[in-house]
Scaffold this motif. Structure first.
Motif, short mmCIF file in Angstrom:
data_model
loop_
_atom_site.label_atom_id
_atom_site.label_comp_id
_atom_site.label_asym_id
_atom_site.label_seq_id
_atom_site.Cartn_x
_atom_site.Cartn_y
_atom_site.Cartn_z
N UNK A 50 0.86 -1.18 0.00
CA UNK A 50 0.00 0.00 0.00
C UNK A 50 0.89 1.23 0.00
N UNK A 51 0.66 2.14 -0.92
CA UNK A 51 1.47 3.35 -1.06
C UNK A 51 0.68 4.59 -0.69
N UNK A 52 1.41 5.69 -0.54
CA UNK A 52 0.75 6.97 -0.22
C UNK A 52 -0.14 7.43 -1.38
N UNK A 53 0.29 7.15 -2.62
CA UNK A 53 -0.51 7.54 -3.79
C UNK A 53 -1.85 6.83 -3.80
N UNK A 54 -1.87 5.58 -3.34
CA UNK A 54 -3.15 4.85 -3.31
C UNK A 54 -4.08 5.43 -2.24
N UNK A 55 -3.51 5.83 -1.10
CA UNK A 55 -4.34 6.41 -0.03
C UNK A 55 -4.90 7.76 -0.46
N UNK A 56 -4.09 8.54 -1.18
CA UNK A 56 -4.53 9.87 -1.61
C UNK A 56 -5.35 9.83 -2.90
N UNK A 57 -5.46 8.67 -3.52
CA UNK A 57 -6.28 8.54 -4.71
C UNK A 57 -5.60 8.93 -6.00
N UNK A 58 -4.28 9.07 -6.00
CA UNK A 58 -3.55 9.45 -7.22
C UNK A 58 -2.82 8.27 -7.86
N UNK A 59 -2.93 7.10 -7.29
CA UNK A 59 -2.24 5.94 -7.83
C UNK A 59 -2.87 4.67 -7.30
N UNK A 60 -2.15 3.57 -7.46
CA UNK A 60 -2.68 2.30 -7.00
C UNK A 60 -1.65 1.55 -6.18
N UNK A 61 -2.01 0.43 -5.60
CA UNK A 61 -1.06 -0.36 -4.82
C UNK A 61 -0.08 -1.10 -5.74
#
Length: 524
Positions: free
Chosen positions: A492-503
Motif C-alpha cells: 500500500x502506497x501513499x498515492x493509493x491512499x490519496x487517490x492518485x495511484x494504486x497499490x
C-alpha cells in the motif's frame, strides 16, 4: 410430599454450590432461612409455607359450591386431576355430573335429579398440577447466589505475594496501549493499591481508604480501551457499565444498583468475590446537571446523588440476574466499601470552560495574554481542575468521592501511526493475518501510514477513525486478491491512499518463472 432442607454441610446435589431460592417470595436461603423441598425442584421457605397453609385453612369451600353437590366426591376426584363424570348412555353429547342431593323435600329431589352440572364447579378456580411447573421451577445459575459453607473460614481472594507491581502492570498495558504514559502510571498504581487493600484489609489498625478515579480525555483517545485491556490482564472481577442508561429509581431505565449487578454477574454471583472487584462507569459526563430546565432531572443530578453512597461504600441490595428490583429474582446484599470505582468521560465542551478560566488574566499591555492562546492546544484537558468539572455540571459531593483526577492526551499524527502498527493487536497486523490465509503478504510503506493518520486527524474522532479509513481503502484489495492466485505481495502506497495511484502488486516467483518459460517456447 415435601422434604425439609436441613443440609448442614452446605452442599446440595444438582445445585453446584448455589443457594436455594423460594419459589414464592424469591428470597435466597441465606435470607429466608430453612426451605421445604417440593416435587420438581420447587423450594418454598418456612414463612411462605405457613402463610399458604393459613390461607388454605381459612378458605370456605362450602360457600363456593352449589347446595346440591356432593363435595367429598368432587374434591377427591379433582385432586386426582379427573372430574367426577358419570356416563349417560342415553345422551352422549355432554358428560353429566352425578348429583347426590340430601334434601328432605321430594320436590327438590325430583327437580335436581339428572341435572347437568358440568359448568357449575368452582367459580374461576383452576387446580394447578405441579408437573406443569417443571419448566418454571428451574432457575438458571445466573439468577442464583453462591452458597457459603458453614464453618468454613473465609480465605483471602488475593495473595499479597502474587500482587503485580505497578511497573509490571504498566509494562503489560504498554503492549496494547500506545502513549498515555501518565494515565497508565496512575491507573497501575491505583489498581496495585487496590490489590494490597483487598489482601490486607488493615495495616497496624490503620484502615486503608480506596481511591476512586475520574479520567477525562477527548473522544477516541483510549479511555474505554485502557480499562478493557486492564480487564483482560487482571484476574479480578471487573464490570463495565454505561451511565447513559441510568435513571433515578422509579423511572424507566436501569437502576443505579445495576452497575453492582453487573459486577456480581462477572464474579459468578459470588458476593465475597464481587466485593473486591472494580467497576468502570463509562460516559460519566452524560449525567451532568441539565441547565435551564424546568422538568425533573431524572437522568442527571438525581443519578449523581444516587451514586454517592455507592462510591463511598454502603450495603445495598441488588437483584441477581436482572436490572430492576421489581423483577421476580432473589436479592443479594453487597458491600461496596472495597469496590474500586473508575469513572470516565469525554466531557465535550469542557475545554471552553478551561480556556475561560485561563484567559481571565487577559488585559491590555505588553504582559497581557491573548484570548486565542489556548485555541490550538491539543492537550487543553491536562489543565483541568475540580472547579472546571463542577462548572461543567458535576455536583461537589460527587467530585469529592473521586479523589484521583487525571486526563488522557489527545492523539497526534505520530501517535496515530504508532497505533496502526505497534500494539499486539494493531489494525495492520489484523489485515496482514487475513491476507496470510490467502498466502499473500501485505505491507504498508511509511508514506501510506502518514497519509492515513492525516486523514484520521481531520475526522476528529480519535483512533476510531483509523479503522473506518482502513476498511475503506482495503475493500477493493480484499475483493480482488482471491480472484488471482498468482498475486504474492501487495504494498500500500501513499498515492493509493490519496487517490492518485494504486497499490504495488508483486507476482509470485514460481508464476514469474512459468511466464518466462512460456515466452521462451513462443520464441523458439
Amino acid at each position: 410430599m415435601s422434604e425439609y432442607n436441613n443440609n448442614k454441610n452446605g452442599t446440595d446435589d444438582g445445585q453446584n454450590g448455589y443457594e436455594d431460592v423460594c419459589f414464592i417470595c424469591h428470597r435466597p436461603e441465606s435470607k429466608a432461612g430453612r426451605m421445604f423441598k417440593l416435587p420438581n425442584n420447587i423450594c418454598v421457605c418456612d414463612d411462605c409455607m405457613h402463610k399458604t397453609m393459613d390461607s388454605m385453612s381459612q378458605l370456605n369451600f362450602q360457600g363456593m359450591m352449589p347446595p346440591f353437590y356432593d363435595y367429598s366426591g368432587m374434591m377427591n376426584e379433582t385432586s386426582k386431576g379427573n372430574p367426577p363424570v358419570k356416563e349417560n348412555k342415553d345422551d352422549t353429547s355432554e358428560p353429566v355430573l352425578e348429583v347426590n342431593d340430601t334434601s328432605d323435600e321430594p320436590a327438590k329431589k325430583d327437580q335436581n335429579k339428572g341435572k347437568k352440572a358440568v359448568n357449575q364447579g368452582f367459580p374461576n378456580i383452576s387446580f394447578i398440577n405441579l408437573a406443569d411447573l417443571q419448566n418454571m421451577s428451574g432457575v438458571p445459575n445466573r439468577q442464583k447466589i453462591k452458597k457459603k459453607k458453614e464453618g468454613e473460614q473465609s480465605k483471602p481472594i488475593i495473595n499479597i505475594k502474587d500482587i503485580p507491581a505497578p511497573h509490571k502492570i504498566k509494562a503489560q498495558l504498554d503492549e496494547y496501549v500506545v502513549g498515555q504514559e501518565h494515565a497508565k502510571k496512575v491507573i497501575s498504581v491505583a489498581v496495585y493499591n487496590h490489590y494490597k487493600r483487598v489482601a490486607t484489609g488493615t495495616m497496624d489498625d490503620i484502615e486503608i481508604e480506596k481511591s476512586n478515579m475520574l479520567m477525562i480525555g477527548p473522544t477516541g483517545c483510549g479511555k474505554t480501551y485502557l480499562v478493557k485491556t486492564l480487564a483482560r490482564l487482571l484476574d479480578v472481577p471487573l464490570a463495565i457499565a454505561d451511565a447513559t442508561s441510568l435513571t433515578e429509581a422509579g423511572y424507566i431505565g436501569d437502576d443505579i444498583e445495576s452497575v453492582v449487578t453487573k459486577l456480581l454477574a462477572a464474579a459468578d454471583n459470588d458476593v465475597e468475590k464481587a466485593e473486591s472487584g472494580i467497576v468502570f462507569i463509562d460516559e460519566i459526563d452524560k449525567i451532568a446537571k441539565k441547565k435551564n430546565t424546568n422538568s425533573r432531572d431524572v437522568s442527571g443530578e438525581s443519578v449523581q446523588q444516587g451514586l454517592l453512597k455507592l462510591l463511598e461504600g454502603s450495603e445495598i441490595e441488588v437483584p441477581v440476574g436482572a436490572n430492576s428490583k421489581n423483577a421476580m429474582v432473589p436479592l443479594a446484599t453487597v458491600n461496596t466499601k472495597n469496590i474500586l470505582f473508575i469513572c470516565g468521560g469525554a466531557f465535550p465542551g469542557l475545554e471552553e470552560i478551561i480556556k475561560q478560566r485561563l484567559s481571565k488574566q487577559t488585559g491590555i499591555g505588553y504582559q497581557a495574554e491573548l484570548k486565542d492562546r489556548f485555541d490550538k492546544d491539543k492537550n487543553i484537558h491536562s489543565r483541568v481542575t475540580v472547579e472546571d468539572v463542577r462548572k461543567y455540571g458535576m455536583i461537589p459531593e460527587f467530585i469529592g468521592r473521586l479523589p484521583i483526577l487525571f486526563t488522557l492526551d489527545g492523539l497526534t499524527k505520530e501517535s496515530l501511526v504508532k497505533i496502526l502498527k505497534e500494539p499486539k493487536n494493531a489494525i495492520l497486523k489484523q489485515y496482514q493475518k487475513l491476507l496470510e490465509l490467502d498466502e499473500v503478504k501485505l505491507e504498508f510503506d511509511e508514506g501510506s501510514l502518514e497519509a492515513i493518520a492525516e486523514k484520521a486527524l481531520k475526522k476528529e474522532t480519535g483512533a476510531r477513525a483509523l479503522r473506518a479509513l482502513i476498511e475503506e481503502f482495503m475493500l477493493d484489495i480484499m475483493y480482488e486478491i482471491p480472484k488471482d492466485d498468482n498475486i504474492g505481495k501487495v504494498t500500500i502506497t501513499r498515492e493509493y491512499i490519496e487517490g492518485t495511484g494504486g497499490p504495488v502488486i508483486d507476482i509470485r516467483s514460481n508464476s514469474v518463472q512459468r511466464i518466462e518459460e512460456l515466452n521462451e517456447v513462443k520464441v523458439e
